[in-house]
Design a protein around this motif. Structure first.
Motif, PDB file in Angstrom:
ATOM      1  N   UNK A 444     101.484  57.393 -18.429  1.00  0.00           N
ATOM      2  CA  UNK A 444     101.123  57.618 -17.041  1.00  0.00           C
ATOM      3  C   UNK A 444     101.941  56.722 -16.127  1.00  0.00           C
ATOM      4  N   UNK A 445     102.160  57.195 -14.898  1.00  0.00           N
ATOM      5  CA  UNK A 445     102.829  56.379 -13.884  1.00  0.00           C
ATOM      6  C   UNK A 445     101.767  55.856 -12.927  1.00  0.00           C
ATOM      7  N   UNK A 446     101.610  54.557 -12.875  1.00  0.00           N
ATOM      8  CA  UNK A 446     100.578  53.935 -12.030  1.00  0.00           C
ATOM      9  C   UNK A 446     101.213  53.326 -10.780  1.00  0.00           C
ATOM     10  N   UNK A 447     100.341  52.996  -9.811  1.00  0.00           N
ATOM     11  CA  UNK A 447     100.792  52.458  -8.530  1.00  0.00           C
ATOM     12  C   UNK A 447     100.088  51.141  -8.237  1.00  0.00           C
ATOM     13  N   UNK A 465     104.906  49.067 -14.506  1.00  0.00           N
ATOM     14  CA  UNK A 465     104.635  49.990 -15.603  1.00  0.00           C
ATOM     15  C   UNK A 465     104.992  51.421 -15.219  1.00  0.00           C
ATOM     16  N   UNK A 466     104.703  51.801 -13.953  1.00  0.00           N
ATOM     17  CA  UNK A 466     105.012  53.151 -13.501  1.00  0.00           C
ATOM     18  C   UNK A 466     106.505  53.413 -13.458  1.00  0.00           C
ATOM     19  N   UNK A 467     107.271  52.409 -12.985  1.00  0.00           N
ATOM     20  CA  UNK A 467     108.722  52.548 -12.948  1.00  0.00           C
ATOM     21  C   UNK A 467     109.291  52.692 -14.349  1.00  0.00           C
ATOM     22  N   UNK A 468     108.783  51.886 -15.290  1.00  0.00           N
ATOM     23  CA  UNK A 468     109.250  51.976 -16.670  1.00  0.00           C
ATOM     24  C   UNK A 468     108.902  53.325 -17.293  1.00  0.00           C
ATOM     25  N   UNK A 469     107.712  53.860 -16.945  1.00  0.00           N
ATOM     26  CA  UNK A 469     107.305  55.165 -17.480  1.00  0.00           C
ATOM     27  C   UNK A 469     108.238  56.272 -16.992  1.00  0.00           C
ATOM     28  N   UNK A 470     108.619  56.215 -15.718  1.00  0.00           N
ATOM     29  CA  UNK A 470     109.533  57.217 -15.170  1.00  0.00           C
ATOM     30  C   UNK A 470     110.913  57.097 -15.819  1.00  0.00           C
ATOM     31  N   UNK A 519      99.537  59.088 -12.116  1.00  0.00           N
ATOM     32  CA  UNK A 519     100.169  60.396 -12.277  1.00  0.00           C
ATOM     33  C   UNK A 519     100.443  60.628 -13.754  1.00  0.00           C
ATOM     34  N   UNK A 520      99.962  61.754 -14.258  1.00  0.00           N
ATOM     35  CA  UNK A 520     100.148  62.086 -15.667  1.00  0.00           C
ATOM     36  C   UNK A 520     101.505  62.745 -15.880  1.00  0.00           C
ATOM     37  N   UNK A 521     102.253  62.242 -16.858  1.00  0.00           N
ATOM     38  CA  UNK A 521     103.548  62.816 -17.223  1.00  0.00           C
ATOM     39  C   UNK A 521     103.395  63.520 -18.568  1.00  0.00           C
ATOM     40  N   UNK A 522     103.789  64.782 -18.609  1.00  0.00           N
ATOM     41  CA  UNK A 522     103.676  65.567 -19.840  1.00  0.00           C
ATOM     42  C   UNK A 522     104.912  66.427 -20.011  1.00  0.00           C
ATOM     43  N   UNK A 523     105.151  66.834 -21.268  1.00  0.00           N
ATOM     44  CA  UNK A 523     106.201  67.806 -21.532  1.00  0.00           C
ATOM     45  C   UNK A 523     105.702  69.175 -21.111  1.00  0.00           C
ATOM     46  N   UNK A 524     106.481  69.864 -20.269  1.00  0.00           N
ATOM     47  CA  UNK A 524     106.039  71.143 -19.719  1.00  0.00           C
ATOM     48  C   UNK A 524     105.849  72.186 -20.809  1.00  0.00           C
ATOM     49  N   UNK A 525     106.595  72.051 -21.898  1.00  0.00           N
ATOM     50  CA  UNK A 525     106.500  73.023 -22.983  1.00  0.00           C
ATOM     51  C   UNK A 525     105.348  72.716 -23.933  1.00  0.00           C
ATOM     52  N   UNK A 526     104.556  71.700 -23.598  1.00  0.00           N
ATOM     53  CA  UNK A 526     103.450  71.328 -24.459  1.00  0.00           C
ATOM     54  C   UNK A 526     103.899  70.724 -25.755  1.00  0.00           C
ATOM     55  N   UNK A 527     104.993  69.943 -25.664  1.00  0.00           N
ATOM     56  CA  UNK A 527     105.577  69.410 -26.882  1.00  0.00           C
ATOM     57  C   UNK A 527     105.029  68.069 -27.314  1.00  0.00           C
ATOM     58  N   UNK A 528     104.016  67.515 -26.682  1.00  0.00           N
ATOM     59  CA  UNK A 528     103.482  66.230 -27.110  1.00  0.00           C
ATOM     60  C   UNK A 528     102.935  66.326 -28.528  1.00  0.00           C
TER      61      UNK A 528
END
Length: 529
Positions: A444-447, A465-470, A519-528
């Motif tokens: 997740x990207x936090x603020x 942490x949010x910057x590193x996640x992005x 903000x939740x970051x996920x693979x759009x193709x559902x590849x997690x």
């Protein structure tokens, strides 16, 4: 007393100095006249100019087929450039129809046909814009938006690029005049035009001004060189201007103006190319002067974009010269009128030219052997880190690239794979090392709340942490090519989307309310997994 008879035989008289000196010039004029007669009768006289012009004019028509072939050629070219594959780029040239309108421009300028020039120019302009927009669309929706070596190589004109364009135009014009045009000639013309055009579309899609303007400058330079070379070839074969009643003086002026406008970018490019060639030659001469002409400059690599200008060279010398770099810097800086940083690698060899040549061969063999050993070593290390056999590692020694797809390891996160790539890449700074990780869940990207000063309101910004996640998600996306979907409050989603745009990555966004929040970051193709 009898006088000697006057026979009038001038050949028996000695030639004066003036008569003798006139013979070479007279002989040259006779040879030139003979060549003109031969060229007029045997070469230009055998060309059916009417048929050639009519065929060239007919093939400059703007049609749906023309636009389809332009878009397909541009699409294949940009995909090849994104993959860094020269073979795919060359394959795209088999479809490109750009040869017809550009040659039409050249022939129209030669014969002074304004209507034909306008028709060919329109087809060329529409095809160019269509190719740029189509490639920009492909890049925009492509998960691969990294500047490859194939793309970088087409961001500024060079003497070799100009040579390709000119030789292609000579071959194309000759084949068309003689009625022997074919696919190979079209490929030659397209090689100089379509790849730069595709890179222009890449620069537009990624909003990279350096790539966009550099590739556009290269395209215009090649376009100008081909058009003007075709004009010169057509005039050489007897295609000349003949104003009819419909062709007014204004039309002639417009044709001349188009000629001048096309020549401007070529002049600017040639001026830079000539300066760089002159600077390289002066730098080589200066290095040789430092070694008093007893050394051989084996290799010189100038970097004209650096400030100060960077010059590195390898020198074979019978005697090591102290402070050679400092003396070379002074000489080159004085001659070029700008600061220069020189790096010289001195290799001691025996005296004589043969010793230098043998040393060059020895060095080339040693470099080739070292390059093979280095590539094998990189392949071994990548295979070990990725947990795959060595034959699954792709190594391109020419471009210094190594690619491998890592095997899923229990407990290994995306950050672990990124760290593995970073470590081996740090050990090989001259190589482009790419490790494709298996799909793993994104963070997740936090603020964090940022307090405003005085009367300024408080704001939110991505946390560390949010910057590193992005950054980690952007790295993984550039390797696996799967789109990223982000979900969260509207303001937070906008901030994360903006952060991804700095990495030239487009994301799929979905908002769940307003304001800021994780903000939740996920693979759009559902590849997690």
């Amino acid at each position: 007393m009898q006088s000697e008879p006057n026979t009038g035989n001038r050949a028996s008289r000695p030639l004066s100095a003036g008569t003798a000196s006139a013979n070479p010039a007279s002989g040259f004029r006779e040879v030139l006249s003979s060549f003109r007669d031969w060229w007029g009768h045997e070469v230009t006289g055998t060309v059916d100019q009417v048929a050639v012009i009519e065929k060239r004019r007919a093939e400059c028509q703007l049609s749906a087929r023309y636009l389809l072939m332009v878009s397909m050629s541009a699409g294949i070219a940009i995909l090849g450039l994104l993959q860094g594959s020269a073979a795919v780029v060359i394959g795209a040239m088999l479809l490109s129809p750009l040869m017809d309108p550009i040659m039409g421009v050249g022939f129209a300028l030669a014969v002074g046909d304004y209507k034909w020039l306008r028709q060919a120019g329109k087809s060329l302009a529409v095809g160019t814009i269509f190719a740029i927009l189509f490639t920009a669309l492909v890049v925009f929706f492509s998960p691969l938006q990294t500047i490859t070596s194939e793309i970088a190589a087409r961001t500024r004109p060079s003497l070799l690029d100009l040579g390709v364009a000119i030789f292609s135009a000579v071959a194309g014009a000759y084949a068309m005049i003689r009625g022997r045009e074919g696919t190979i000639v079209g490929v030659a013309i397209a090689t100089a035009l379509m790849p730069p055009l595709a890179v222009v579309g890449f620069g537009l899609a990624t909003l990279n001004g350096t790539v966009f303007w550099g590739a556009l400058f290269l395209f215009i330079t090649n376009l100008t060189a081909i058009a003007l070379t075709a004009t010169a070839m057509a005039r050489g074969y007897g295609f000349s201007t003949s104003l009819s009643e419909k062709q007014t003086r204004m039309q002639a002026l417009l044709i001349f103006g188009a000629f001048v406008v096309l020549a401007i970018p070529l002049f600017l490019s040639l001026r830079q190319i000539v300066w760089e060639s002159t600077a390289t030659r002066q730098a080589r001469n200066a290095v040789e002067e430092v070694f008093v002409g007893r050394a051989t400059v084996s290799q010189m690599d100038p970097s004209f974009d650096a400030e100060p200008l960077q010059i590195s060279a390898t020198v074979f010398t019978p005697e090591i010269v102290g402070d050679a770099e400092g003396r070379a810097e002074q000489l080159i800086s004085r001659r070029l009128g700008r600061p220069v940083d020189v790096t010289l690698t001195q290799l001691r060899v025996g005296t004589g030219a043969q010793a230098a040549e043998e040393a060059q061969l020895t060095q080339a063999r040693a470099q080739e052997r070292a390059a093979r050993e280095q590539a094998d070593d990189i392949a071994d290390r990548l295979a070990l880190l990725a947990g795959v056999p060595k034959d699954e590692v792709t190594v391109d020694r020419d471009r210094r690239r190594a690619l491998v797809t890592a095997r899923p390891l229990d407990g290994a996160t995306l950050s672990a794979y990124a760290e593995l790539e970073r470590r081996i890449d740090a050990l090989e700074p001259e190589w482009d090392i790419r490790l494709t990780p298996p799909l793993r869940p994104l963070s997740q990207a936090t603020f964090d709340l940022v307090e405003g000063e005085e009367d300024q309101p408080d704001t939110y910004a991505l946390s560390t942490q949010g910057t590193q996640a992005v950054q980690l998600a952007a790295w993984a996306q550039s390797r696996v090519g799967v789109p990223i979907a982000i979900t969260g409050p509207a303001d937070a989603v906008a901030a994360v989307r903006n952060a991804f745009s700095h990495h030239n990555i487009a994301v799929q966004a979905e908002t769940t309310g307003n304001g800021f929040g994780p903000v939740t970051l996920e693979w759009a193709a559902g590849g997690n997994n």
